[in-house]
Write a protein that holds these residues in place. Structure first.
Motif, PDB file in Angstrom:
ATOM      1  N   GLU A  52      50.495  44.647  50.586  1.00 49.44           N
ATOM      2  CA  GLU A  52      50.741  45.013  51.857  1.00 49.44           C
ATOM      3  C   GLU A  52      51.840  44.242  52.570  1.00 49.44           C
ATOM      4  OE1 GLU A  52      47.621  44.451  54.750  1.00 49.44           O
ATOM      5  OE2 GLU A  52      46.297  45.864  53.615  1.00 49.44           O
ATOM      6  N   LYS A  53      52.055  42.952  51.740  1.00 46.94           N
ATOM      7  CA  LYS A  53      53.282  42.110  52.284  1.00 46.94           C
ATOM      8  C   LYS A  53      54.333  42.641  51.400  1.00 46.94           C
ATOM      9  CE  LYS A  53      50.509  37.751  52.652  1.00 46.94           C
ATOM     10  NZ  LYS A  53      50.537  36.417  51.985  1.00 46.94           N
ATOM     11  N   LEU A  54      54.399  43.148  50.444  1.00 45.46           N
ATOM     12  CA  LEU A  54      55.447  43.881  49.587  1.00 45.46           C
ATOM     13  C   LEU A  54      56.065  44.983  50.388  1.00 45.46           C
ATOM     14  CD1 LEU A  54      54.530  43.464  45.899  1.00 45.46           C
ATOM     15  CD2 LEU A  54      56.485  42.493  47.054  1.00 45.46           C
ATOM     16  N   VAL A  55      55.181  45.741  50.848  1.00 50.62           N
ATOM     17  CA  VAL A  55      55.753  46.826  51.501  1.00 50.62           C
ATOM     18  C   VAL A  55      56.237  46.597  52.914  1.00 50.62           C
ATOM     19  CG1 VAL A  55      54.751  48.959  52.851  1.00 50.62           C
ATOM     20  CG2 VAL A  55      53.635  48.412  50.461  1.00 50.62           C
ATOM     21  N   SER A  56      55.985  45.331  53.455  1.00 50.80           N
ATOM     22  CA  SER A  56      56.390  45.163  54.843  1.00 50.80           C
ATOM     23  C   SER A  56      57.752  44.164  54.521  1.00 50.80           C
ATOM     24  CB  SER A  56      55.439  44.402  55.599  1.00 50.80           C
ATOM     25  OG  SER A  56      55.070  43.080  55.005  1.00 50.80           O
ATOM     26  N   GLN A  67      56.041  38.585  45.506  1.00 49.57           N
ATOM     27  CA  GLN A  67      55.448  38.824  44.120  1.00 49.57           C
ATOM     28  C   GLN A  67      55.160  37.390  43.323  1.00 49.57           C
ATOM     29  OE1 GLN A  67      54.250  41.443  42.839  1.00 49.57           O
ATOM     30  NE2 GLN A  67      53.646  40.607  40.884  1.00 49.57           N
ATOM     31  N   THR A  68      56.177  36.632  43.349  1.00 53.79           N
ATOM     32  CA  THR A  68      56.110  35.300  42.676  1.00 53.79           C
ATOM     33  C   THR A  68      54.935  34.469  43.189  1.00 53.79           C
ATOM     34  OG1 THR A  68      58.452  35.378  42.312  1.00 53.79           O
ATOM     35  CG2 THR A  68      57.234  33.300  42.042  1.00 53.79           C
ATOM     36  N   ASP A  69      54.789  34.434  44.547  1.00 53.98           N
ATOM     37  CA  ASP A  69      53.675  33.666  45.056  1.00 53.98           C
ATOM     38  C   ASP A  69      52.372  34.287  44.621  1.00 53.98           C
ATOM     39  OD1 ASP A  69      55.479  31.825  46.231  1.00 53.98           O
ATOM     40  OD2 ASP A  69      55.247  32.943  48.041  1.00 53.98           O
ATOM     41  N   TYR A  70      52.159  35.539  44.743  1.00 54.94           N
ATOM     42  CA  TYR A  70      50.846  36.310  44.136  1.00 54.94           C
ATOM     43  C   TYR A  70      50.560  36.099  42.703  1.00 54.94           C
ATOM     44  CZ  TYR A  70      47.642  39.824  42.780  1.00 54.94           C
ATOM     45  OH  TYR A  70      46.764  40.601  42.331  1.00 54.94           O
ATOM     46  N   ALA A  71      51.798  36.017  41.928  1.00 51.67           N
ATOM     47  CA  ALA A  71      51.521  36.043  40.406  1.00 51.67           C
ATOM     48  C   ALA A  71      50.951  34.459  40.207  1.00 51.67           C
ATOM     49  CB  ALA A  71      52.873  36.283  39.639  1.00 51.67           C
ATOM     50  N   LYS A  72      51.284  33.750  40.804  1.00 54.63           N
ATOM     51  CA  LYS A  72      51.056  32.194  40.605  1.00 54.63           C
ATOM     52  C   LYS A  72      49.744  32.213  41.047  1.00 54.63           C
ATOM     53  CE  LYS A  72      52.242  27.498  42.127  1.00 54.63           C
ATOM     54  NZ  LYS A  72      52.795  26.523  42.874  1.00 54.63           N
ATOM     55  N   THR A  73      49.318  32.410  42.171  1.00 53.12           N
ATOM     56  CA  THR A  73      47.992  32.438  42.958  1.00 53.12           C
ATOM     57  C   THR A  73      47.043  33.187  41.855  1.00 53.12           C
ATOM     58  OG1 THR A  73      48.881  32.415  45.128  1.00 53.12           O
ATOM     59  CG2 THR A  73      46.376  32.672  45.011  1.00 53.12           C
ATOM     60  N   ALA A  74      47.465  34.367  41.478  1.00 55.08           N
ATOM     61  CA  ALA A  74      46.528  35.110  40.652  1.00 55.08           C
ATOM     62  C   ALA A  74      46.056  34.361  39.459  1.00 55.08           C
ATOM     63  CB  ALA A  74      46.933  36.570  40.448  1.00 55.08           C
ATOM     64  N   TYR A  75      47.277  33.732  38.628  1.00 55.98           N
ATOM     65  CA  TYR A  75      47.332  33.089  37.350  1.00 55.98           C
ATOM     66  C   TYR A  75      46.125  31.679  37.612  1.00 55.98           C
ATOM     67  CZ  TYR A  75      48.274  30.311  33.531  1.00 55.98           C
ATOM     68  OH  TYR A  75      48.185  29.253  32.479  1.00 55.98           O
ATOM     69  N   GLU A  76      46.500  30.977  38.932  1.00 54.13           N
ATOM     70  CA  GLU A  76      45.699  29.905  38.849  1.00 54.13           C
ATOM     71  C   GLU A  76      44.368  30.225  39.136  1.00 54.13           C
ATOM     72  OE1 GLU A  76      47.847  28.010  42.420  1.00 54.13           O
ATOM     73  OE2 GLU A  76      49.094  27.128  40.906  1.00 54.13           O
ATOM     74  N   SER A  77      43.941  31.493  39.981  1.00 56.94           N
ATOM     75  CA  SER A  77      42.684  32.007  40.148  1.00 56.94           C
ATOM     76  C   SER A  77      41.624  32.424  38.870  1.00 56.94           C
ATOM     77  CB  SER A  77      42.614  32.943  41.195  1.00 56.94           C
ATOM     78  OG  SER A  77      41.481  33.622  41.573  1.00 56.94           O
ATOM     79  N   PHE A  78      42.625  32.828  37.920  1.00 54.29           N
ATOM     80  CA  PHE A  78      42.150  33.323  36.817  1.00 54.29           C
ATOM     81  C   PHE A  78      41.736  32.448  35.869  1.00 54.29           C
ATOM     82  CE2 PHE A  78      42.760  34.205  32.253  1.00 54.29           C
ATOM     83  CZ  PHE A  78      41.813  35.424  32.031  1.00 54.29           C
ATOM     84  N   VAL A  79      42.652  31.376  35.792  1.00 58.31           N
ATOM     85  CA  VAL A  79      42.313  30.139  35.026  1.00 58.31           C
ATOM     86  C   VAL A  79      41.049  29.434  35.524  1.00 58.31           C
ATOM     87  CG1 VAL A  79      43.157  27.657  34.133  1.00 58.31           C
ATOM     88  CG2 VAL A  79      44.596  29.851  34.300  1.00 58.31           C
ATOM     89  N   ALA A  80      40.876  29.071  37.003  1.00 56.43           N
ATOM     90  CA  ALA A  80      39.439  28.810  37.446  1.00 56.43           C
ATOM     91  C   ALA A  80      38.284  29.296  37.207  1.00 56.43           C
ATOM     92  CB  ALA A  80      39.801  28.448  39.121  1.00 56.43           C
ATOM     93  N   GLN A  81      38.545  30.769  37.287  1.00 59.52           N
ATOM     94  CA  GLN A  81      37.434  31.568  37.189  1.00 59.52           C
ATOM     95  C   GLN A  81      37.017  31.566  35.604  1.00 59.52           C
ATOM     96  OE1 GLN A  81      35.572  33.123  39.314  1.00 59.52           O
ATOM     97  NE2 GLN A  81      34.203  34.088  37.872  1.00 59.52           N
ATOM     98  N   ALA A  82      38.107  31.425  34.582  1.00 63.08           N
ATOM     99  CA  ALA A  82      37.624  31.735  33.194  1.00 63.08           C
ATOM    100  C   ALA A  82      37.000  30.260  32.819  1.00 63.08           C
ATOM    101  CB  ALA A  82      38.876  31.701  32.360  1.00 63.08           C
ATOM    102  N   THR A  83      37.273  29.251  33.494  1.00 63.45           N
ATOM    103  CA  THR A  83      36.672  27.934  33.329  1.00 63.45           C
ATOM    104  C   THR A  83      35.235  27.807  33.953  1.00 63.45           C
ATOM    105  OG1 THR A  83      38.874  26.858  33.465  1.00 63.45           O
ATOM    106  CG2 THR A  83      36.723  25.378  33.825  1.00 63.45           C
TER     107      THR A  83
END
Length: 109
Positions: A52-56, A67-83
């Motif tokens: 939604e943010k990208l569209v606007s 996109q960069t902020d989302y990618a960073k947040t998604a990666y950090e979230s994934f690493v935390a979830q994997a742990t």
């Protein structure tokens, strides 16, 4: 008759250990499934919000920043979830092994 009683007792202990293991494994898998569901839901919501943010976005620079902020947040979230998931699986293995640990201690003593 003494041998039958001894065998019966050992069979009962083995069955109790197995049932305890199955019960703890079921609880562990339920925790893992709940955690996976929660992470999937949050991940989807975060992705939808980023889209939604990208569209606007008014400019290419702003879109790249989003996109960069989302990618960073998604990666950090994934690493935390994997742990977290690895800890849940380790706990599951420990809980499943406990009844057998006790049985091995009895046999070796």
């Amino acid at each position: 008759m003494m041998n039958f009683d001894s065998t019966s007792k050992m069979s009962k202990e083995a069955m109790d250990s197995m049932l305890t293991t199955v019960s703890s494994m079921t609880k562990g898998f339920q925790r893992i499934a709940a955690e996976t569901t929660e992470y999937s839901k949050k991940s989807y919501e975060d992705g939808a919000a980023a889209a939604e943010k990208l569209v606007s976005a008014k400019s290419l620079d702003k879109a790249i920043e989003i996109q960069t902020d989302y990618a960073k947040t998604a990666y950090e979230s994934f690493v935390a979830q994997a742990t977290k998931m690895s800890e849940l699986y380790a706990d599951l293995a420990k809980e499943a092994y406990k009844p057998f640990e006790t049985a091995v201690a009895k046999v070796s003593a």
